[in-house]
Scaffold this active site. Structure first.
Site, PDB file in Angstrom:
ATOM      1  N   HIS A   1       0.831  -1.212   0.000  1.00 53.76           N
ATOM      2  CA  HIS A   1       0.000   0.000   0.000  1.00 53.76           C
ATOM      3  C   HIS A   1       0.864   1.260   0.000  1.00 53.76           C
ATOM      4  O   HIS A   1       2.040   1.240   0.389  1.00 53.76           O
ATOM      5  CB  HIS A   1      -0.905   0.008   1.237  1.00 53.76           C
ATOM      6  CG  HIS A   1      -0.141  -0.011   2.530  1.00 53.76           C
ATOM      7  ND1 HIS A   1       0.416   1.130   3.086  1.00 53.76           N
ATOM      8  CD2 HIS A   1       0.172  -1.026   3.373  1.00 53.76           C
ATOM      9  CE1 HIS A   1       1.033   0.816   4.211  1.00 53.76           C
ATOM     10  NE2 HIS A   1       0.906  -0.481   4.411  1.00 53.76           N
TER      11      HIS A   1
ATOM     12  N   GLU B   1      -2.222  -6.999   7.622  1.00 59.30           N
ATOM     13  CA  GLU B   1      -0.975  -6.699   8.306  1.00 59.30           C
ATOM     14  C   GLU B   1      -0.803  -7.602   9.527  1.00 59.30           C
ATOM     15  O   GLU B   1      -1.776  -8.140  10.055  1.00 59.30           O
ATOM     16  CB  GLU B   1      -0.986  -5.228   8.744  1.00 59.30           C
ATOM     17  CG  GLU B   1       0.222  -4.758   9.540  1.00 59.30           C
ATOM     18  CD  GLU B   1       1.510  -4.786   8.743  1.00 59.30           C
ATOM     19  OE1 GLU B   1       2.025  -5.904   8.520  1.00 59.30           O
ATOM     20  OE2 GLU B   1       1.997  -3.710   8.364  1.00 59.30           O
TER      21      GLU B   1
END
Length: 210
Positions: free
Chosen positions: A12, A92
């Protein structure tokens, strides 16, 4: 079995947490947004990926975190050639809940000495736990490869540690090899390319710790 010709792993763009650690005390990790720089990184990624994929269809798997979904949304891929699904196993590494920043800084120092693969955050996961999630995702991925109409391009919009662990699992790297590598920067991607020998290779290596 329709194995894709390329598997792209995209981190990202820059998020609020990348420029202000104190935000973890107030905002959940999964709710952090892209910064203005992160949004521009995502748009730049989109320009590169549209050239890379050309007119070919793409299967995308996206981490459910807000910053990864925002990154994916800004890529501007052609929806007529795109299949996309949210994939929680690509999230994550979990640190727990809202964080005490000083505690996290202390734990990071301990993790650097202990090892990123085995160290477990007090309320969260170890790298080994994330590795197990990757293995579970692989089972889904390989089942999908069996579809005759599976696209020749796969895109994973995810996180830096996840990208390293995905490659560790895919290429059967040792723990020591994983520990020697650095996360890619925000907005960087790596591509697994299918060769004539029916094996995948990484287009470029991860940086190594100095």
């Amino acid at each position: 079995m329709a194995r894709p010709r390329r598997i792209v792993l995209l981190r990202h763009g820059e998020s609020q947490g990348n420029i202000d650690e104190s935000i973890y005390e107030r905002v959940p990790d999964h709710a952090l947004q892209l910064t203005a720089r992160g949004r521009e990184q995502a748009r730049a990624n989109g320009r590169e990926l549209r050239v890379l994929f050309g007119e070919e269809p793409v299967q995308a798997y996206v981490s459910p975190y807000l910053r990864t979904r925002q990154t994916f949304g800004l890529l501007g891929l052609d929806p007529a050639r795109l299949r996309a699904m949210e994939e929680p196993r690509l999230r994550e590494q979990d640190w727990g809940n809202l964080q005490d920043v000083e505690d996290i800084r202390r734990q990071r120092k301990t993790r650097d000495a202990y090892g990123h693969f085995f160290y477990r955050f007090t309320q969260g996961e170890s790298g080994a736990d994330v590795y197990d999630r990757v293995g579970a995702f692989f089972e889904t991925l390989h089942r999908n490869f069996e579809r005759a109409d599976y696209p020749p391009n796969v895109l994973l919009v995810t996180h830096g540690l996840m990208m390293r662990l995905f490659c560790m699992r895919w290429f059967h790297w040792t723990v020591e090899e994983f520990e020697a590598l650095s996360n890619p920067g925000n907005g960087e991607f790596r591509t697994l390319l299918l060769g004539s020998d029916d094996r995948y290779t990484l287009d470029r290596p991860f940086d190594r710790w100095v």
